[in-house]
Scaffold this active site. Structure first.
Site, mmCIF file in Angstrom:
data_model
loop_
_atom_site.group_PDB
_atom_site.id
_atom_site.type_symbol
_atom_site.label_atom_id
_atom_site.label_comp_id
_atom_site.label_asym_id
_atom_site.label_seq_id
_atom_site.Cartn_x
_atom_site.Cartn_y
_atom_site.Cartn_z
ATOM 1 C CG ASN A 140 35.805 38.823 32.369
ATOM 2 O OD1 ASN A 140 34.828 38.119 32.091
ATOM 3 N ND2 ASN A 140 36.197 39.809 31.605
ATOM 4 C CD GLU A 169 28.822 41.013 23.569
ATOM 5 O OE1 GLU A 169 29.882 41.674 23.532
ATOM 6 O OE2 GLU A 169 27.715 41.486 23.278
ATOM 7 C CD GLU A 184 25.869 39.610 26.205
ATOM 8 O OE1 GLU A 184 26.821 40.007 26.889
ATOM 9 O OE2 GLU A 184 25.457 38.443 26.219
ATOM 10 C CB CYS A 196 36.165 41.873 27.089
ATOM 11 S SG CYS A 196 34.674 42.708 27.667
HETATM 12 N N1 LIG Z 1 33.123 40.913 24.768
HETATM 13 C C1 LIG Z 1 32.720 40.618 25.995
HETATM 14 O O1 LIG Z 1 31.634 41.004 26.431
HETATM 15 C C2 LIG Z 1 33.597 39.799 26.903
HETATM 16 C C3 LIG Z 1 33.308 39.777 28.264
HETATM 17 C C4 LIG Z 1 34.127 39.023 29.115
HETATM 18 C C5 LIG Z 1 35.207 38.312 28.605
HETATM 19 N N2 LIG Z 1 35.459 38.354 27.273
HETATM 20 C C6 LIG Z 1 36.616 37.628 26.730
HETATM 21 O O2 LIG Z 1 36.714 36.337 27.325
HETATM 22 C C7 LIG Z 1 38.070 35.911 27.340
HETATM 23 C C8 LIG Z 1 38.435 35.417 28.722
HETATM 24 O O3 LIG Z 1 37.524 34.461 29.145
HETATM 25 P P1 LIG Z 1 37.825 32.901 29.123
HETATM 26 O O4 LIG Z 1 39.280 32.672 29.329
HETATM 27 O O5 LIG Z 1 36.858 32.268 30.044
HETATM 28 O O6 LIG Z 1 37.453 32.526 27.627
HETATM 29 P P2 LIG Z 1 37.343 31.077 26.963
HETATM 30 O O7 LIG Z 1 37.057 31.310 25.528
HETATM 31 O O8 LIG Z 1 38.498 30.240 27.338
HETATM 32 O O9 LIG Z 1 36.080 30.411 27.690
HETATM 33 C C9 LIG Z 1 34.820 31.023 27.678
HETATM 34 C C10 LIG Z 1 33.757 29.975 27.937
HETATM 35 O O10 LIG Z 1 33.734 29.069 26.850
HETATM 36 C C11 LIG Z 1 33.748 27.735 27.341
HETATM 37 N N3 LIG Z 1 34.351 26.888 26.316
HETATM 38 C C12 LIG Z 1 35.657 26.594 26.127
HETATM 39 N N4 LIG Z 1 35.809 25.808 25.052
HETATM 40 C C13 LIG Z 1 34.582 25.600 24.539
HETATM 41 C C14 LIG Z 1 34.078 24.859 23.434
HETATM 42 N N5 LIG Z 1 34.890 24.163 22.620
HETATM 43 N N6 LIG Z 1 32.759 24.866 23.192
HETATM 44 C C15 LIG Z 1 31.920 25.581 23.994
HETATM 45 N N7 LIG Z 1 32.331 26.283 25.069
HETATM 46 C C16 LIG Z 1 33.648 26.300 25.338
HETATM 47 C C17 LIG Z 1 34.540 27.844 28.624
HETATM 48 O O11 LIG Z 1 34.305 26.721 29.464
HETATM 49 C C18 LIG Z 1 33.982 29.137 29.189
HETATM 50 O O12 LIG Z 1 32.746 28.931 29.822
HETATM 51 C C19 LIG Z 1 38.883 37.127 26.936
HETATM 52 O O13 LIG Z 1 39.260 37.004 25.590
HETATM 53 C C20 LIG Z 1 37.896 38.279 27.111
HETATM 54 O O14 LIG Z 1 38.183 39.400 26.333
HETATM 55 C C21 LIG Z 1 34.673 39.057 26.415
HETATM 56 N N1 LIG Z 2 30.843 45.456 31.530
HETATM 57 C C1 LIG Z 2 31.146 44.102 31.224
HETATM 58 C C2 LIG Z 2 32.326 44.047 30.340
HETATM 59 C C3 LIG Z 2 32.785 42.647 30.315
HETATM 60 C C4 LIG Z 2 34.123 42.561 29.677
HETATM 61 O O1 LIG Z 2 35.011 41.792 30.076
#
Ligand SMILES: NC(=O)c1ccc[n+]([C@@H]2O[C@H](COP(=O)([O-])OP(=O)(O)OC[C@H]3O[C@@H](n4cnc5c(N)ncnc54)[C@H](O)[C@@H]3O)[C@@H](O)[C@H]2O)c1
Ligand SMILES: NCCCC=O
Length: 532
Positions: A168, A265, A506, A299
């Site tokens: 995202n 995160e 972060e 997120c």
């Molecule tokens: N808290 C934060 O700062 C933050 C920021 C952005 C997104 N998010 C969260 O991310 C999610 C959406 O992102 P997404 O769909 O890419 O998440 P995801 O968990 O599907 O994937 C995240 C990353 O993990 C990798 N991955 C997947 N399986 C793995 C494994 N078994 N071992 C190691 N790496 C693996 C993916 O290839 C990708 O690079 C939402 O839940 C969102 O809230 C959190």
């Molecule tokens: N400001 C970055 C927040 C990322 C969450 O998805």
């Protein structure tokens, strides 16, 4: 230097870009995949066209990247903080200079609007500038001991860190992890999401151009398997992960096997509480900012919007009017305020949440449908209309509710709140442009309901009562609470979760502690007093 992707950007428009250059980077250069056999197409969300191929790195490639990072770490960690700062400031300058081109590429790959992408790129160079500023300040303590002896502590880097990112905020996440890591003297191997692989390698090229040792910031492409290879690698000291809760748990488990440090995160389902004494127009704007940036794929979004019952009619009227007016379409047009979702499966998942909400009794006040823009080139894009799920009876109970609208409500909806805390749309992270609005009566009740979730990433409150604002902020079980605004995340402020939204932080000064470790050095100035 493979700058051709960026060089083609100024004239690029939606539906025209194809990327053929390698997307891996280690040893100071782009690296071609060893085998093409597991290539996955990466789609341009606005058109559904193939933008490039993502070829996952295997064990040998991951090892090569990590070895190159380790070699760079040996040089970088020996430089003074001020020397590292100079290189980082140059990287920040280059990003600032190329912000339009990078933002365009980000918008093409992710689907977010160019307006938001530009803000994201600005956050990125500011992050590097901020941590460059801290690099020269890293220091330990001097502690006097009896008999002239003394000790001092040294703040040292961890070694090779791994960053794993979500799709995202592709460029932001890569910089938010690399900037503090590099400031502390670490090297970092970064794996972007397989759905948004194209801008991390641009960051790698910029770091190289700014003067980091070859290998200091590496990019390996791949999905779960490549991520797992990174988490298991014995030379990796730390994993900083951004993604969903289920994947975060796996990352923690894998990293535990070799006791690697972890920052998680993760996702959220954050509450935004709007009291009747709020400044209503600001509260409405806050609710939109809390739900619709990056097509709702954020997120920390405040997707559970609790509104005090007395102001529900006015709030809904205004929020629905403004939501309907959001221009959805080509992300590269300056007038667009909402682009496509990241992928077809994500679009289907989000629309599925809306259908499920209806089945469970929620009322769709606007949007929630697939959207086909009039521009023919966007016909295959993953667009939907932004959605507000509401509570029809509160419209009626609220007094000013339009008797006319009430005529359309069935008996059941008059006696039942359509959005309830136990609905799927209210409990689960949807990660799309869907706002759930829920009525409440008292402060005590809403605090209890807001905290009744396993997530704890963010929260928000709108009120003119200063005591109430701080009381509610203190009661929120979340890493951030926004008072009278939402989704304001400047780089100086620590960002991270409570509960299952993760741990570690972060941004902000505190993140230095998550990318460094303390060594204590004890110095004797006299003779050794031995008991033996
Ligand atoms: N808290 C934060 O700062 C933050 C920021 C952005 C997104 N998010 C969260 O991310 C999610 C959406 O992102 P997404 O769909 O890419 O998440 P995801 O968990 O599907 O994937 C995240 C990353 O993990 C990798 N991955 C997947 N399986 C793995 C494994 N078994 N071992 C190691 N790496 C693996 C993916 O290839 C990708 O690079 C939402 O839940 C969102 O809230 C959190
Ligand atoms: N400001 C970055 C927040 C990322 C969450 O998805």
């Amino acid at each position: 230097m493979a700058q051709s992707t960026l060089d083609s950007m100024p004239g690029a428009s939606t539906g025209t870009v194809v990327i053929t250059e390698p997307l891996n980077f280690w040893g100071g250069k782009r690296v071609k995949p060893r085998e093409e056999k597991n290539a996955e197409p990466v789609f341009e969300p606005a058109t559904g066209r193939v933008l490039c191929q993502m070829v996952p790195c295997g064990a040998e490639e991951v090892d090569e990247a990590i070895q190159s990072a380790y070699a760079a770490y040996q040089k970088w960690s020996k430089m003074a903080g001020m020397e590292r700062a100079r290189v980082m400031l140059e990287a920040a300058r280059i990003i600032r200079e190329r912000r339009e081109k990078i933002a365009k590429l980000e918008a093409i790959n992710n689907g977010k609007t160019i307006t938001e992408a530009l803000v994201n790129i600005d956050i990125s160079w500011k992050s590097i500038e901020y941590y460059a500023g801290l690099a020269g300040t890293l220091a330990g303590q001097h502690i006097q001991l009896p008999g002239g002896a003394f000790a001092y502590s040294r703040r040292e880097p961890l070694g090779v860190c791994v960053g794993i990112g979500a799709w995202n905020f592709p460029f932001v996440i890569a910089t938010m992890k690399s900037a503090p890591a590099l400031a502390c003297g670490n090297a970092i191997v970064y794996k972007p999401s397989p759905m948004a692989p194209v801008t991390a390698v641009i960051l790698a090229e910029i770091y190289k151009e700014a003067g980091v040792p070859d290998g200091l910031f590496c990019v390996v492409q791949g999905g779960a398997e490549t991520g797992s290879l990174l988490c298991h690698h014995p030379k990796v000291a730390k994993v900083s992960f951004t993604g969903s809760v289920p994947t975060g748990k796996k990352v923690m488990e894998m990293s535990a096997k070799s006791v690697k440090q972890v920052t998680l995160e993760l996702g959220g389902k954050s509450p935004l509480i709007i009291f009747k004494d709020c400044e209503l127009e600001n509260a409405v704007k806050g609710a939109l900012m809390a739900n619709f940036l990056t097509q709702g794929q954020v997120c920390c979004n405040g997707t559970r919007v609790f509104v005090q019952r007395e102001i529900m009619p006015q709030f809904l009227e205004e929020v629905v009017k403004r939501t309907k007016a959001i221009p959805v379409g080509d992300p590269l047009l300056g007038s667009t305020r909402m682009g496509p979702l990241i992928s077809k499966p994500q679009l289907e998942k989000v629309l599925g949440f809306v259908s499920q909400a209806k089945k469970e009794g929620a009322r769709v006040l606007c949007g929630g449908d697939p959207f086909v823009p009039s521009d023919p080139k966007l016909k295959g894009g993953y667009f939907m209309s932004p959605c507000v799920l509401g509570t029809s009876n509160t419209l009626v109970n609220g007094g000013t509710a339009h008797a006319q609208s009430a005529l359309f409500f069935n008996t059941q909806s008059l006696s039942t709140d359509n959005c309830r805390d136990d609905m799927t749309c209210v409990k689960e992270e949807i990660f799309g442009p869907v706002m759930s609005v829920l009525p409440f009566d008292t402060e005590e009740e809403v605090i209890q309901r807001a905290n009744n979730t396993t997530f704890g990433l963010a929260s928000g409150v709108f009120t003119r009562d200063i005591s109430r604002a701080h009381r509610v902020a203190a009661s929120m079980e979340a890493g951030t609470c926004f008072i009278n605004n939402y989704n304001i995340n400047p780089i100086e402020l620590p960002f991270g979760g409570y509960k299952m939204s993760g741990f570690g932080r972060e941004n902000g000064q505190v993140t230095i502690e998550y990318y460094s470790q303390l060594k204590t050095v004890v110095v004797e100035m006299g003779d050794v007093e031995s008991l033996f």
